[in-house]
Design an enzyme around this catalytic site. Sequence first.
Site, PDB file in Angstrom:
ATOM      1  N   TYR A 114       0.811  -1.214   0.000  1.00  0.00           N
ATOM      2  CA  TYR A 114       0.000   0.000   0.000  1.00  0.00           C
ATOM      3  C   TYR A 114       0.849   1.271   0.000  1.00  0.00           C
ATOM      4  O   TYR A 114       0.326   2.372  -0.152  1.00  0.00           O
ATOM      5  CB  TYR A 114      -0.951   0.010   1.202  1.00  0.00           C
TER       6      TYR A 114
ATOM      7  N   LYS B 171       2.272 -14.332   6.344  1.00  0.00           N
ATOM      8  CA  LYS B 171       2.612 -15.393   5.395  1.00  0.00           C
ATOM      9  C   LYS B 171       4.115 -15.603   5.406  1.00  0.00           C
ATOM     10  O   LYS B 171       4.789 -15.690   4.379  1.00  0.00           O
ATOM     11  CB  LYS B 171       2.130 -15.029   3.986  1.00  0.00           C
TER      12      LYS B 171
ATOM     13  N   ASP C  17      -3.676 -17.517   5.562  1.00  0.00           N
ATOM     14  CA  ASP C  17      -4.741 -18.308   4.954  1.00  0.00           C
ATOM     15  C   ASP C  17      -5.431 -19.202   5.972  1.00  0.00           C
ATOM     16  O   ASP C  17      -6.623 -19.485   5.853  1.00  0.00           O
ATOM     17  CB  ASP C  17      -4.214 -19.127   3.763  1.00  0.00           C
TER      18      ASP C  17
ATOM     19  N   ASP D 272      -6.398  -5.929   5.247  1.00  0.00           N
ATOM     20  CA  ASP D 272      -7.488  -5.480   4.386  1.00  0.00           C
ATOM     21  C   ASP D 272      -8.446  -6.626   4.110  1.00  0.00           C
ATOM     22  O   ASP D 272      -9.669  -6.513   4.266  1.00  0.00           O
ATOM     23  CB  ASP D 272      -6.896  -4.936   3.080  1.00  0.00           C
TER      24      ASP D 272
END
Length: 473
Positions: free
Chosen positions: A160, A237, A338, A362
């Site tokens: 971002y 992650k 995930d 987000d």
Amino acid sequence: MYEKITPPTTGSTIQFENGSPIVPDDPIIPFIRGDGTGIDLWPASQKVFDAAVEKAYGGKRKITWFKIYVGDEACEQYGTYQYLPEDSLAAIREFGVAIKGPLTTPIGGGIRSLNVALRQIFDLYACVRPCKYYAGTPSPHRYPEKLDVIIYRENTEDIYLGIEWKQGSEIGDRLIKLLNEDLIPSTPEHGKKQIPLDAGIGIKPISKKGSQRLVRRAIQHALRLPKDKQTVTLVHKGNIMKYTEGAFRDWGYELATTEFRSECVTERESWILSNKEKNPDLSIEENARQIDPGYSAMTPDKQAAICKEVETVLNSIGETHGNGQWKEKVMVNDRIADSIFQQIQTRPDEYSILATMNLNGDYISDAAAAIAGGLGMAPGANIGDSSAIFEATHGTAPKHAGLDRVNPGSLILSGVMMLEYMGWQEAADLIKNGLGKAIEQREVTYDLARLMEPPVDQPLKCSEFADAIIRNF
């Protein structure tokens, strides 16, 4: 100081000390009406805020509102493409705390997103998104009442930051060439990887400072919660992106076990301490086997490292955190991103505060909002060390603008967050109570009415929903 706006002649300024607001009884708070449905949302929301403050404090406290302009409304006042006038930035800088309705992402004009721009200009590094279910709200989830999480999303870094180059651009092609011919071959762990010559390319920075100041706020928030909700989960992650997302996790643990050592315990530390409590004669090696099921298949060096970890934990915090004392500490753990997506659906009651980087945050905050009833019921805050902006999290929905029909819940609950941030908990509680009772009584706007079973035949208008909340304080 200001070109086209005039601050109120009454009211006082909120000050900041060590990252926390010092709030007078008569604060001046700038507000941005918002684009599209902001024309309906703001009047309804302000009415609720003022009524709650009056009922809670009987005139001893009062907010003085200061209208400023951002977005389409700013262009009407300041000229074409003047989406973010200096007047408005100066007002937020001076008064510290602001609240806004939804803003349109400009087409043209050089600003990718007004929301992102505000976060970066004021270094509002913590995006805080509570997702809590209010009884009676229609939800696609079977047990939405089990969800009660607060997402702390890093606001200023990750992709971002917006550093990227278009496919085929001169600088993009030069960077790919440099990476393919020099930097990647010079890094043995990358092997023979190559970036396609026809690729767009972006940069994903994750810093230690940015990570730790976010996790610091998340832990500070956890310390204010009931004991059974004092858990901070680092979401990442890191199994794939070891030096960005994996580093975020590592820096988070480092902060927790240094700056908050007396208040925190990590999940692995709790396993080590618990194993020893269950069996005081347990050897270091056997403890290591229990905390890491793959121990037997490890190389001797890795086994030695696990044993060293066990020994260090027992020696360093055995007295302060052992004998069950760790159960009274803030639990800090981590989960792969995930995995969290499924776990907030299958085991939502196991989580309280999720601390994550920008992109993951987000996704996760919107997914959690869907469980709680959608973005119409999802508040948000952007918090830094010297200012804070509270915001509706949904879009502008211009086709509904001026029809007095949309759900003001997101903006109203963002105001609740603002009141809590200011320390005005009594007023915040009145609004939460009123909103919850209104929904239970099926006094809702069309978006919720059509999803209820059976559907509500005559949904309330936006303004009427505000009145229903106030009646139910």
